[in-house]
Design a protein around this motif. Sequence first.
Motif, PDB file in Angstrom:
ATOM      1  N   ARG A 376       0.822  -1.229   0.000  1.00  0.00           N
ATOM      2  CA  ARG A 376       0.000   0.000   0.000  1.00  0.00           C
ATOM      3  C   ARG A 376       0.855   1.278   0.000  1.00  0.00           C
ATOM      4  N   GLN A 501     -11.603  -3.036  -1.371  1.00  0.00           N
ATOM      5  CA  GLN A 501     -11.534  -1.574  -1.493  1.00  0.00           C
ATOM      6  C   GLN A 501     -12.840  -0.962  -1.970  1.00  0.00           C
ATOM      7  N   SER A 541      -3.736   2.797  -6.022  1.00  0.00           N
ATOM      8  CA  SER A 541      -4.874   3.738  -6.009  1.00  0.00           C
ATOM      9  C   SER A 541      -5.289   4.116  -7.422  1.00  0.00           C
ATOM     10  N   CYS A 676     -15.145   6.158   0.732  1.00  0.00           N
ATOM     11  CA  CYS A 676     -13.902   6.939   0.844  1.00  0.00           C
ATOM     12  C   CYS A 676     -13.459   7.012   2.300  1.00  0.00           C
ATOM     13  N   GLN A 678     -14.237   5.046   4.662  1.00  0.00           N
ATOM     14  CA  GLN A 678     -13.868   3.716   5.147  1.00  0.00           C
ATOM     15  C   GLN A 678     -12.445   3.354   4.714  1.00  0.00           C
ATOM     16  N   GLN A 679     -12.101   3.691   3.469  1.00  0.00           N
ATOM     17  CA  GLN A 679     -10.730   3.429   3.005  1.00  0.00           C
ATOM     18  C   GLN A 679      -9.727   4.234   3.830  1.00  0.00           C
ATOM     19  N   ALA A 683      -7.111   2.532   6.285  1.00  0.00           N
ATOM     20  CA  ALA A 683      -5.687   2.743   6.037  1.00  0.00           C
ATOM     21  C   ALA A 683      -5.015   3.338   7.270  1.00  0.00           C
ATOM     22  N   GLY A 743      -6.920   4.814  -2.272  1.00  0.00           N
ATOM     23  CA  GLY A 743      -6.689   3.612  -1.461  1.00  0.00           C
ATOM     24  C   GLY A 743      -5.465   3.689  -0.577  1.00  0.00           C
TER      25      GLY A 743
ATOM     26  N   GLN C  99     -14.834  -4.906   4.611  1.00  0.00           N
ATOM     27  CA  GLN C  99     -14.253  -4.515   3.333  1.00  0.00           C
ATOM     28  C   GLN C  99     -14.070  -5.790   2.515  1.00  0.00           C
ATOM     29  N   CYS C 137      -8.245  -5.150   7.008  1.00  0.00           N
ATOM     30  CA  CYS C 137      -8.726  -3.928   6.356  1.00  0.00           C
ATOM     31  C   CYS C 137      -9.016  -2.872   7.417  1.00  0.00           C
ATOM     32  N   SER C 139     -11.702  -2.426   9.534  1.00  0.00           N
ATOM     33  CA  SER C 139     -13.044  -1.826   9.616  1.00  0.00           C
ATOM     34  C   SER C 139     -13.592  -1.902  11.035  1.00  0.00           C
TER      35      SER C 139
END
Lengths: 783, 288, 178
Positions: A376, A501, A541, A676, A678-679, A683, A743, C99, C137, C139
């Motif tokens: 990432r 994603q 991304s 968005c 949530q990403q 991250a 992302g 996710q 992920c 969440s």
Amino acid sequence: MSNPRPAVIGADVPRVEGIDKVTGHVTFVDNIEPPGMLHGMIRRSQVPHGRIRRIDTSRARQLSGVYAVLTGEDLLRMDIDPYIGPAFKDQAPLAIGKVRYAGDPVAAVAAVDRDTAEEALDLIDVEVEELPAVFDVQDALRPDAPLVCERLVPAGTFADLIELLGGGDVPATSNACFQYKLRRGDVAEGLRRSDRVFEHTFSNPPTQHSDLEYHCSIAQWEASNRLQVWTATQSPSYVRIMLANMFRLPESRVRVRVPYLGGGFGSKLYMKLEPLAALLALVAGRPVKIRLTRNEEFFTITKHGLVAKLTTGVTRDGRLLARDCQIMWDTGAYADIGPRVTHKSGYTSAGPYQIPNVRIDSFSVYTNKPPAGAFRGFGIMQVCWAYESQMDIIAREMGWDPVEFRLKNVLREGDVQATGTVVHSLGLDQCVRAVADAVAWDYREASAPHPTGDGARHLVRGKGVACSMKAVITPSVSAATVLVHSDGSASVLSSSVEMGQGSDTALCQIVAEELGARLQDVAIVHPDTDVTPYDLITAGSRTTFHMGNAVRMAAIDARSQLWPTAAELLDAAPDDLTAQDGRVWARTASDRSLTHGQIMMARFGGRAGTIEGHGLFETHHGSTDLDTGQSDRVTAHWMCGATAAEVEVDTDTGQVRIVNLATAVDVGNAINPFACRQQIGGASVQGTGPALLEEMLFEAGQLTNPSFVDYKIPSFLDLPDRLQPLTVEDPHPDGPYGAKGIGEAGIFAIAPAIANAVADAVGARIPSLPITPEKVLRAIAPP
Amino acid sequence: MRPFDLLQPATVDEAVALLAQHGEDARLLGGGAMLTILLRQRLVAPRYLINVADIPGLNAISSDHNTLRLGAASTLRAIERSDTIRARCPVLAEALRSVGNIRVRNVATIGGHLAHADVHLDLPPVLCALGASVVVLGRHGDRHFSLDELFVGYYETCLAPTEMIAAVDVPTPPPGLQGVYLKYCSLSPNDWPTVGVAAFLRADGERIAEARIVVGSVSPRPLRLTEAEDLLRGERLNSGAVAEVARRYGRAADPLPDIRGSEDYKRRVTEVYVRRAVEAAATRAGLA
Amino acid sequence: MKHDVTLTVNGRVHRMVVESHRTLLEVLRGELKLFGARESCGMSLCGACTTLVDGLPVSSCSYLAARANGRSIITIEGLGRPGALHPVQEAFLAHGAFQCSYCTPGMVLTAACLLEENPAPSVDEIKEYMAGNLCRCASYGEIVEAVQAAAGQMPGASAPRGPLRAGAVQEDGHGDGC
């Protein structure tokens, strides 16, 4: 046509695959089992570096239930090109001649079940003559260091890695396999004219992606010499091309299918298990599945460790005048995509700032450790760790507010970035301001401890900020097809991989928007290289921007084939039509409308026919001067983000608790605002792992913590007390509806923001990740 | 996992007989939380597993006036949720809430937890401080060991290969004994402890009548320094004495360095957590 | 060694023969083709293979199938289905609490069990109970929200037993729980 207002774009629509996910019904590769399937398993090297003397597989071959046993020697006897690697062809599915790290695959078995395969692995005798090994990038660059890889053959597959074919000052007999060079202005002169010069070295260790789904690939040969593959990959198109090369087949005879992925984060890019599964299947004459264990994941792909020395000159009025970056990337025993990591992060290794004099030398270096590849951000996390740590040191030593210092220097619209490329659509300033506000930034000159409100003397708090930017991979290609069926419903054929994603949802939203269809009438077709067109990779991304544009173009193409019929029926001009929620009407006569099904019916005279729309989106790179890295266009778009953290440090133990973590990312225009956030939130929390917990530990080349017992990833209990994912919208003219990729940007600045907050709390700087309690305690109270 | 034969005795006597018959070829299976990991990593490869977790009655939790008896097959979760335990040994119930995770506690048995003798486990310091003992069955008949006798070293108990823990006896704590279990995780809180401290104090007016301090994770067996405890006995709570006790524990700790910290670091946090645990226990005992 | 076992999985009775070293996860996926439980860490640490045995969450990757003889087993496939989702599944959907969803079945089953035990858990209680379920992920925030929302939807304490205890219930320690 243009819609009265976007109906589906910008809405928090739930995931199109949600019901399948909460009921556990999504398919992962390991759920698939073609009839007659065998199980492949891998024998790995115990020694970090050695010459393979002899591998005796005779006993394993005689075990009942064993169908195939392979070694690197066997590969040489087959009519294939055994070497793979996205940057250099330096790796074979099974080591040939030499093993280069402890964990390097040396033999593989296919058997009726895993028990049998495991037993067979034990019956293989491996004799390896140990060679001197090197585990540290700085040792690896010494002239007398043992050479990990003797011969570099550029793979020549990816257009953005053209520099591998030349440039750099890397001697042929060095462990450095690639150098990224950037020269802008005159760094020596810039440093001379600076009022203060700061020199610091920062480092971070290798870490592991730890996506919960392990790597898994299935290969099956048809009698007609056609290869079928189901695999957990982020790059189906690439896998097809490479398998075609390896087996000298036309691409049309290799079919790669990808269902859902249980996370990727870069670990499932390029080729991993696919070639070995195909080789075992070929020899066994049966389909073969290989799936790794958690332990093996740690020996398959890692995130690069890095050592970065930064020398930075500033003027008394708070401007950055010069920055020199000497960076070494530990790419492990095989380059994997290390050169791209070095290259892509190279552009912005000096930070997202306006600096007239920049020198960057960034080396991708072999060591006898597990290979490092994409994670990432393709290296941005690591360089950001270095430059944003140093930015804070500079600000605090000069007595400047770290937020103001950054805002004074960040790149803005029209500025020329270090690569020579002009910056457009970069909402970095807004991101920094947003996160500073979110933690109620209050700069205090003196770095005196700030006790918490509850009066506990051993707890102190501090705040820190950091920001970063990245160039999206350029050039690149994404293609898509949209099919409109006889009832008016639509399928989206895309090779983008849904790995969590939310790309399926975003792509369906775009198609629904352009067709004016109901979201539930649009379905995605998952990557199947026989059916879904080419896409570079699902990484970096790039999906929303690139595949988003491709599916939008495909949808518009489909629409343009449907509208003439609709216009005729509605007695209107095609340009006058508009559509929403599954109905099409003329703006001038909104009382009459048609469904897409009715239009199809009219077009084909019955329940029949398909409308097929195509979209192809390409981005182009400007020409680059290999000696200076200067280019008028290194990237199609920039992405950026900023993080502010508030931490509480226990001064008795050094333990750091995150009280507040705010991250803002410039999303351009949010196609799905919830997704968005949530990403960005995901991250952010994922980024706290490498910041505070994660580290692959080696003793003499042997990994000592290859399991979740001793390699801890963030859990519920590691959540910041408060998590604030924030979006900034600076629309990109080339993005679909102005959208940009998001992302990665949420993870870039997490670690330095935390380190800067720790420094603010206790006045101590931790220059190496992770920020363990022990390092903090030693810094504030040496033993 | 290498294949093995799972033997499922219906009684404790059968289990003991199977142990005697198969000796070192056999391992007892409790909840299997730990053992299946070892099997999977092929660190152990027994021919027989003797499942004692499902022996009827072996999971009984019973009590009389003097003693709480935990059948060896009682799961950690059952102990954690037992009203008797919560009433009689609240610190044990508290400590259990952070042992492993909910799934591990649902299967792990108290007998297996102790027999594993892993220094990182949370219950040994708590049970040692509470003066618990184990009832052991085997060829030699019934034997009783205090936990102090049971734990010999890393993953090592005084049990013969043919013996099994049948029950754990926890004496009813004397009235007024109050304590805590403080766990420090230097990596994720979702981890086993870097150091775990069980501290119990009993007040006699404003003075400390009794102190029990046992530390886990930082030495081959639970660490208890009676001479340090004695520094507190008969005294009013004072920070100097507490600090001295903590220093002694820190010095006596003999931890293994790992990703959670160096030896030096673990000694330092041992000192910090012993001090904090004693202070917390003092608050509960009405001494602070 | 082979064992004749009877497993009641999601209310359906399965008589089968399993080897001693076969795990419950291997039987669910390999024999019964129930793919909702997934292996990840292989060490009871991540929760991706969470399965309810007699109403209690266990790591099926480390639970021997032979031990499940006579017990009731619930997997995500048995908790709810489209059109008849469990309140926790509804809440996960509504709050987007996933996710990649590799961890989701384990999260949902664990949360369902938590709410049977504690119909109104605090945020800290949710985090503590679910600490052993990992989501790479990350969440976690959405999951906590979903569990809180589902708590409002759960039948009250006086309601009849939910589906988690379907099948035989032991009155000994093993059956203690949700």
